[in-house]
Design a protein around this motif. Structure first.
Motif, PDB file in Angstrom:
ATOM      1  N   CYS A  36      -2.557  -2.964   2.982  1.00 29.33           N
ATOM      2  CA  CYS A  36      -1.925  -2.479   4.215  1.00 29.33           C
ATOM      3  C   CYS A  36      -1.301  -3.598   5.034  1.00 29.33           C
ATOM      4  O   CYS A  36      -0.564  -3.337   5.981  1.00 29.33           O
ATOM      5  N   THR A  54      -8.947  -3.550   8.851  1.00 26.70           N
ATOM      6  CA  THR A  54     -10.372  -3.603   9.211  1.00 26.70           C
ATOM      7  C   THR A  54     -11.342  -2.959   8.219  1.00 26.70           C
ATOM      8  O   THR A  54     -12.542  -3.117   8.374  1.00 26.70           O
ATOM      9  N   LEU A  71       0.844  -1.205   0.000  1.00 23.82           N
ATOM     10  CA  LEU A  71       0.000   0.000   0.000  1.00 23.82           C
ATOM     11  C   LEU A  71       0.878   1.253   0.000  1.00 23.82           C
ATOM     12  O   LEU A  71       0.662   2.184  -0.788  1.00 23.82           O
ATOM     13  N   CYS A 123      -7.795   2.611   7.520  1.00 21.39           N
ATOM     14  CA  CYS A 123      -7.500   2.164   8.889  1.00 21.39           C
ATOM     15  C   CYS A 123      -6.039   1.763   9.038  1.00 21.39           C
ATOM     16  O   CYS A 123      -5.469   1.843  10.102  1.00 21.39           O
ATOM     17  N   CYS A 134      -8.013  -0.649   1.069  1.00 20.95           N
ATOM     18  CA  CYS A 134      -6.715  -0.803   0.404  1.00 20.95           C
ATOM     19  C   CYS A 134      -6.644  -2.061  -0.461  1.00 20.95           C
ATOM     20  O   CYS A 134      -5.561  -2.487  -0.842  1.00 20.95           O
ATOM     21  N   GLY A 189     -10.933  -2.545   4.425  1.00 15.40           N
ATOM     22  CA  GLY A 189     -10.991  -3.032   3.042  1.00 15.40           C
ATOM     23  C   GLY A 189     -10.684  -1.998   1.982  1.00 15.40           C
ATOM     24  O   GLY A 189     -10.650  -2.319   0.787  1.00 15.40           O
ATOM     25  N   LYS A 216      -6.688   3.333  -1.451  1.00 14.42           N
ATOM     26  CA  LYS A 216      -6.784   4.235  -0.296  1.00 14.42           C
ATOM     27  C   LYS A 216      -6.221   3.632   0.981  1.00 14.42           C
ATOM     28  O   LYS A 216      -6.311   2.421   1.210  1.00 14.42           O
ATOM     29  N   LYS A 217      -5.649   4.528   1.801  1.00 16.62           N
ATOM     30  CA  LYS A 217      -5.169   4.122   3.123  1.00 16.62           C
ATOM     31  C   LYS A 217      -6.137   4.703   4.134  1.00 16.62           C
ATOM     32  O   LYS A 217      -6.252   5.924   4.255  1.00 16.62           O
TER      33      LYS A 217
HETATM   34  S1  FES Z   1      -6.401   0.453   5.008  1.00 12.23           S
HETATM   35 FE1  FES Z   1      -8.113  -0.447   6.030  1.00 12.23          FE
HETATM   36  S2  FES Z   1      -7.893  -2.551   5.501  1.00 12.23           S
HETATM   37 FE2  FES Z   1      -6.101  -1.674   4.700  1.00 12.23          FE
END
Ligand code: FES
Ligand SMILES: Cc1cc2nc3c(=O)[nH]c(=O)nc-3n(C[C@H](O)[C@H](O)[C@H](O)COP(=O)(O)OP(=O)(O)OC[C@H]3O[C@@H](n4cnc5c(N)ncnc54)[C@H](O)[C@@H]3O)c2cc1C
Ligand code: SF4
Ligand code: FES
Lengths: 307, 155
Positions: free
Chosen positions: B60, B44, B24, B40, B48, B46, B37-38
């Protein structure tokens, strides 16, 4: 500094482990390990990725005995029609772990060794600094009980509950050779050192010796997906009418109650479960509710036996 | 730092990465592919989600060094030119996005799922997206969109 290694044999992985002398972590799917690294709860410098060791990812069933490589992804277990036919309780347990995407990466071996959890520990470093640390981190008291000796963080492995109810064994390898053990015997009643495996050991195989004639599985959690367990119960009855009921998420270890169905009563089952589970207030669900749900689930299981 | 060769959206390139880095961060910070996208950053939400050899993984949690020799596909590689993938098209049409932050993850989860399960029921679609958190839409319109995309993919 951090270093990533990807050995392609168990022998190489073990020799790296020896070379790094404790300053390493095995990485299977990494879906548990990575969170601890990000939260600065796991600081060893070397990551030894087990993914390239091919013979660790396999499923085979012979004479109703199941052998699973430790690196088998949970999603492969869920999709195996043969496992569903003979060991549905394991499929239910695997299905209840994390999310569909995570289950494609998460392995069965990693799930058995998923670290114990507590609301005061599994948090960002800032959060932990905010409340003051605890025994399991750099502090000197348990934030839940105020005690100075024991950590009560919870074993949350859903598949451990199912595999223990199936009386499964694991194969372990280190530089001294290979050993086999019932899965139930690897766990210790301590939230910090929750298993008795030395850190060089690689879990290679899981063996499930019988297909039960009855089974039951249920997991309590906030949402139907994503969340770790607040209470998992897996139960089986084998051909000799031995009942094996395993509770997890409510104590430092999975709790097994094993008894011939003939002598077991619901009252004694509840009594043993409540006595053996060291349940404390370290989950998002309230303690009183979680304790009550032990009775509710055991009663549901009990009623299911006679259907 | 290590020099690695990565294949992302069909292009192969060399890049210097830290040995513990996640794909990521490599995509966003070194390859300027900020579509993934980054949110959490701990497994938790999804948002990424990317594909590694066709299989959805969370960017991530995936070490970049694990991606060497694999085909990585990100949201930037999904549409062909101006024409959107059917899942994208229906997300727009059914108003399956508002702020759009979860959308790349939803698309990258739904596409391999529908390819593997073209006849998935609404409940199966819901279950397949149960690791994709959305704070805007209330989910119904996302599920509608993926259901509609499945229907058009079958026809
Ligand atoms: S940024 Fe939330 S699961 Fe990877
Ligand atoms: C959002 C989210 C939700 C989750 N929900 C759940 C849940 O509901 N239930 C649950 O049980 N877990 C849950 N998890 C945790 C985790 O995803 C699972 O437990 C998963 O099965 C761990 O497997 P892994 O292969 O990713 O393990 P890893 O993270 O790779 O490893 C876990 C531990 O096992 C050790 N290890 C792994 N394989 C071996 C081996 N072969 N030999 C020796 N040591 C080994 C590692 O060193 C590490 O200490 C969740 C994680 C996330 C991010
Ligand atoms: S039970 Fe106590 S010592 Fe253990 S992790 Fe929680 S707060 Fe820390
Ligand atoms: S559209 Fe905003 S988070 Fe989903």
């Amino acid at each position: 500094m951090e270093y990533y290694h990807s050995p392609d044999s168990i022998k190489d992985a073990l020799s790296m482990a020896r070379e790094f002398d404790g300053n390493f972590i095995y990485f299977a799917g990494g879906t548990d390990v990575q969170i601890y690294r990000k939260q600065k709860l796991e600081k060893n410098e070397h990551i030894i990725d087990l993914k390239s060791i091919h013979d660790l990812n396999s499923i085979s069933i012979k004479d109703e005995v199941l052998s699973l490589g430790a690196m088998t992804p949970l999603d492969d277990i869920i999709k195996s029609k043969e496992i569903l036919k003979f060991f549905p309780v394991l499929v239910e347990a695997a299905k209840s772990v994390a999310t569909p995407v995570i289950r494609k990466t998460a392995t069965i071996g990693g799930n058995l060794l998923v670290r114990n959890r507590c609301t005061f520990y599994n948090q960002s470093q800032e959060w932990r600094n905010g409340v003051g640390s605890c025994l399991r981190d750099v502090g000197d008291i348990c934030q839940v009980t105020g005690g100075k000796n024991d950590c009560f963080s919870r074993n949350v492995s859903d598949t451990a509950a199912a595999l223990i109810a199936l009386n499964a064994e694991i194969t372990l390898i280190n530089s001294n050779g290979m050993t086999q053990k019932p899965i139930k015997d690897i766990y210790l009643p301590c939230g910090i050192k929750f298993h008795d495996l030395d850190n060089e050991i690689i879990l290679t195989q899981i063996r499930v010796p019988f297909s039960p004639k009855k089974w039951w599985y249920k997991k309590l959690r906030m949402r139907k997906t994503l969340d770790f367990t607040s209470l998992t119960i897996a139960a089986t009855i084998d051909n000799q009418d031995i009942a094996r009921i395993c509770l997890n998420g409510v104590s430092m270890t999975p709790i097994l109650i094993e008894e011939p169905i003939e002598t077991l009563t619901l009252e004694s089952l509840i009594k043993q479960a409540r006595k053996n589970c060291k349940t404390v207030d370290n989950d998002l669900m309230p303690l009183k509710y979680r304790r009550e749900m032990i009775n509710v689930y055991l009663e549901e299981f009990w009623n299911s036996i006679y259907i | 730092m290590e020099k690695v060769t990565l294949t992302v959206n069909g292009f192969t390139q060399s890049v210097l990465v830290e040995s513990h880095e996640t794909i990521l961060d490599t995509l966003r910070n070194r390859l300027n592919l900020t579509g993934t996208k980054k949110c959490c950053d701990e497994g938790t939400c999804g948002s990424c989600t990317i594909l590694m050899d066709g299989k959805p993984v969370l960017g991530c949690l995936t070490p970049t060094l694990r991606c060497v020799g694999k085909e990585i596909l990100t949201i930037e590689g999904i549409s062909s030119g101006e024409s959107l993938h059917l899942v994208q098209k229906h997300l727009v049409k059914s108003l399956g996005l508002q702020c759009g932050f979860c959308t790349p993850g939803v698309v990258m989860t739904a596409i391999p799922f529908l390819e593997e399960n073209p006849h998935a029921s609404r409940n199966e679609i819901k279950e397949s997206l149960s690791g994709n958190l959305c704070r805007c839409t209330g989910y119904k319109k996302i599920i509608d969109a993926v259901e509609n995309a499945a229907e058009e993919m079958r026809s």
